[in-house]
Design an enzyme around this catalytic site. Structure first.
Site, mmCIF file in Angstrom:
data_model
loop_
_atom_site.group_PDB
_atom_site.id
_atom_site.type_symbol
_atom_site.label_atom_id
_atom_site.label_comp_id
_atom_site.label_asym_id
_atom_site.label_seq_id
_atom_site.Cartn_x
_atom_site.Cartn_y
_atom_site.Cartn_z
ATOM 1 N N ALA A 407 -38.238 33.864 3.299
ATOM 2 C CA ALA A 407 -36.926 34.396 2.920
ATOM 3 C C ALA A 407 -36.041 33.243 2.482
ATOM 4 O O ALA A 407 -36.156 32.121 2.976
ATOM 5 C CB ALA A 407 -36.282 35.140 4.086
ATOM 6 N N CYS A 408 -35.169 33.531 1.514
ATOM 7 C CA CYS A 408 -34.130 32.577 1.167
ATOM 8 C C CYS A 408 -32.796 33.231 1.501
ATOM 9 O O CYS A 408 -32.732 34.146 2.315
ATOM 10 C CB CYS A 408 -34.214 32.159 -0.298
ATOM 11 S SG CYS A 408 -33.910 33.505 -1.454
ATOM 12 N N ILE A 409 -31.736 32.810 0.898
ATOM 13 C CA ILE A 409 -30.411 33.291 1.282
ATOM 14 C C ILE A 409 -30.266 34.790 1.037
ATOM 15 O O ILE A 409 -29.661 35.502 1.839
ATOM 16 C CB ILE A 409 -29.331 32.521 0.497
ATOM 17 C CG1 ILE A 409 -29.349 31.047 0.904
ATOM 18 C CG2 ILE A 409 -27.942 33.101 0.768
ATOM 19 C CD1 ILE A 409 -28.430 30.178 0.094
#
Length: 628
Positions: A407-409
């Site tokens: 996951a990123c932001i």
């Protein structure tokens, strides 16, 4: 392996080291305060040294961050990358102190190779007497040799690469405003694929060279800006009007064009999204709200964004940031900017243009932006994150379909065995703004700033090896608690536990995969058996057995295998309203003693076949289903 999916993983990994850069901006900002008046004359020098140290050692941070990000946060890969950077630096410095220097390019290469080496050698076996150095412990040894070879190669190629970097910078600058426009346009386009960090890495950390007063050499628009280069900041300044004004204006246009009944919930979500973009420069929650319903409008948005950057460049405005173009960094870094105040009136004008354009487009083309669609994800009916996470995993094809979970932001970044198993509609009901298929099993699911929390919950769920059985809505209408059914047999759970529905259309569909094991002679009730051994009863209306089949049409027969959403029977609602006690349609598990835990979605309107209205965990999955 090395297609778009690999590049989006690399782009996500590059975000991890970026998180340390705001600390540098804060230190440099604090260094400009009048510490002499407090009797601390050495504080500015110390703070400035701390801030510039981050930029000086940022190649090391990038090497470690990329290695960690691409190896699922494995410490061995990070340690190998750090070891590699130490070797690279000492070898090149010993050969020529004024020659090849550690750069973001070197850090990225060593970080990528370290992550690859971990995946390649984590199960590496040596003879028994050497096995202590086998497996993941072999990776730092491998990287020591690789880094030595890489340093020697860079010594040989160093002068040529230095000339190439200088030529690349000259070429970009020689393109003038058009080069800036092209960067701004591509930046916004690549946001849709999560690849914009790769473009940013080139222009922010590679293009251009500046030698500071202390003799240190800085590469890229971002380090040069904070080192005091008066020509830096042209690849960052033009992003401020877009992130601080254009995207919030789009958010308010979406709010004001939402349906009145959905406007409160739309307002709550998009005010937060607008504030996030204005303060921190995180734009995806707003951009993905219209990317999928109007991709051509996103293209126009990308063109205008490039045009804004060109316009800002022509006005000779220079500004910068360490993380993103939000108002916080705008204010903190203003003392280093040139004509930065002009970005405010430009931004206001841009905001007005965007607001008018998007309100007109949404209304003129009847775009299904959030708050206007029939089944809006803004209902948030799936509940909190711990509830949603296992349902999201189910919609992604389950634990067996998951190869890599990151996951990123703003998004989950996934590698799946088979991306055809992804239930896009269910993911939208569970809060996803959009789903992007990149091919080769690589999928992105945009959940906004809760993405990392969702990833953690899914990971916990996978580690616990819990298997949930997910139930779909058997009718279109309104879901109610079983206790509200006007029949004590169901209300007191004497038949079993579950939920009930008040249908507004006369069709009953299968809520779960299973086999038809019972159809009442009067056709008002159907029983199913799932592969998990759950016995599910669907009962249309209360006191409908005396109708003796009047108003009912069966679409299946005993022994049929059915899938979720498959029609089971039709019923005539006016007839039921006239002769039945109630339209309430219970869905209960009659052998609820085998259920370990239950989860129910909030009780509100549902569509036929809508996923995850109820989910259960079965105590013992063995010896159930087929044997019965």
């Amino acid at each position: 392996m090395y297609g778009i999916g690999y590049l989006q993983r690399l782009g996500r990994a590059m975000m991890l080291p970026m998180t340390v850069l705001p600390a540098a901006a804060i230190f440099l900002m604090l260094a400009r305060l009048p510490w002499d008046s407090f009797g601390w004359p050495q504080v500015p020098e110390l703070l400035n040294a701390a801030g510039m140290a981050i930029f000086h050692f940022v190649p090391y941070v990038f090497a470690i961050g990329i290695a960690l990000g691409m190896s699922n946060q494995t410490a061995t890969a990070g340690m190998a990358a750090l070891t590699g950077m130490f070797i690279f630096h000492i070898v090149t410095h010993t050969y020529d102190p004024n020659g090849v220097q550690p750069s973001m390019f070197a850090g990225a290469v060593i970080g990528i190779i370290s992550a690859w080496a971990h995946d390649r050698f984590k199960s590496f076996q040596l003879p028994e007497f050497l096995q202590f150095l086998g497996g993941s412990r072999f990776v730092p040894l491998f990287m020591s040799v690789v880094s030595l070879a890489f340093a020697w190669t860079m010594i040989g190629l160093g002068e040529g690469l230095r000339s190439w970097a200088a030529s690349a910078g000259t070429l970009v600058y020689s393109a003038g405003g058009f080069g800036i426009f092209l960067y701004g346009f591509l930046h916004r386009i690549l946001v849709a694929f999560g690849l914009h960090h790769l473009l940013n890495h080139l222009f922010w950390f590679q293009v251009g060279e500046y030698e500071g007063a202390n003799g240190a050499v800085y590469f890229g628009d971002l380090p040069r800006f904070f080192a005091g280069d008066p020509t830096a900041g042209i690849f960052m300044a033009g992003l401020y009007p877009t992130m601080m004004f254009a995207l919030p204006a789009i958010a308010f246009a979406i709010i004001h064009e939402a349906r009145e009944d959905l406007k409160p919930k739309t307002r709550k979500q998009f005010r937060a999204a607008a504030l996030g973009s204005f303060l921190t420069g995180i734009t995806e929650p707003v951009e993905f709200a219209f990317l999928f319903v109007a991709p051509y409008l996103f293209l126009v948005h990308a063109l205008i964004s490039g045009g804004i950057m060109w316009f800002v460049y022509e006005l000779d405005i220079h500004h910068g940031f360490t993380f993103s173009a939000g108002v916080l960094e705008f204010l903190v870094n203003m003392p280093l900017a040139q004509r930065g105040w002009l970005l405010l009136p430009i931004g206001l004008a841009v905001g007005i243009v965007y607001y008018v354009m998007f309100r007109w487009s949404i209304r003129r083309f009847q775009l299904a932006t959030p708050g206007r669609e029939d089944a809006t994800r803004l209902d948030d009916w799936a509940g909190d994150i711990p509830y949603r996470a296992p349902l999201i995993l189910q919609a992604l094809g389950g634990k067996e379909n998951m190869i890599r979970l990151e996951a990123c932001i703003t998004r989950l970044r996934l590698t799946l065995e088979d991306d055809r198993k992804v239930d896009v509609q269910s993911l939208r009901h569970l809060g996803a703004a959009g789903v992007i298929r990149l091919g080769g099993g690589h999928v992105q699911v945009v959940f906004g700033t809760f993405s990392e929390l969702i990833r953690e919950e899914i990971y916990k769920h996978m580690q616990a090896d819990i298997q949930q059985v997910q139930f779909h809505s058997p009718v279109q209408g309104r879901m109610i608690p079983l206790e509200e059914v006007d029949d004590p047999i169901f209300a007191q759970r004497l038949v079993g536990r579950g939920v009930a529905f008040i249908p507004d259309k006369g069709e009953l569909v299968a809520p779960v995969q299973g086999k038809i094991i019972h159809i009442h002679p009067s056709l008002h009730a159907i029983g199913l058996l799932t592969k998990d051994g759950l016995e599910v009863l669907l009962h249309v209306g209360i006191n409908t057995s005396h109708l003796e089949g009047k108003g009912f049409t069966s679409l299946v027969k005993i022994g049929d295998e059915v899938s979720p959403g498959q029609p089971l029977l039709k019923f005539h609602i006016p007839t039921l309203k006239q002769h039945a006690k109630s339209l309430a349609t219970p869905m209960v598990i009659t052998n609820s003693d085998i259920v370990k835990s239950w989860r129910f979605a909030p009780y509100k309107a549902v569509k036929k076949g809508q996923a995850a209205v109820m989910s259960v965990v079965v105590n013992d999955r063995e010896n159930k289903g087929a044997e019965k």
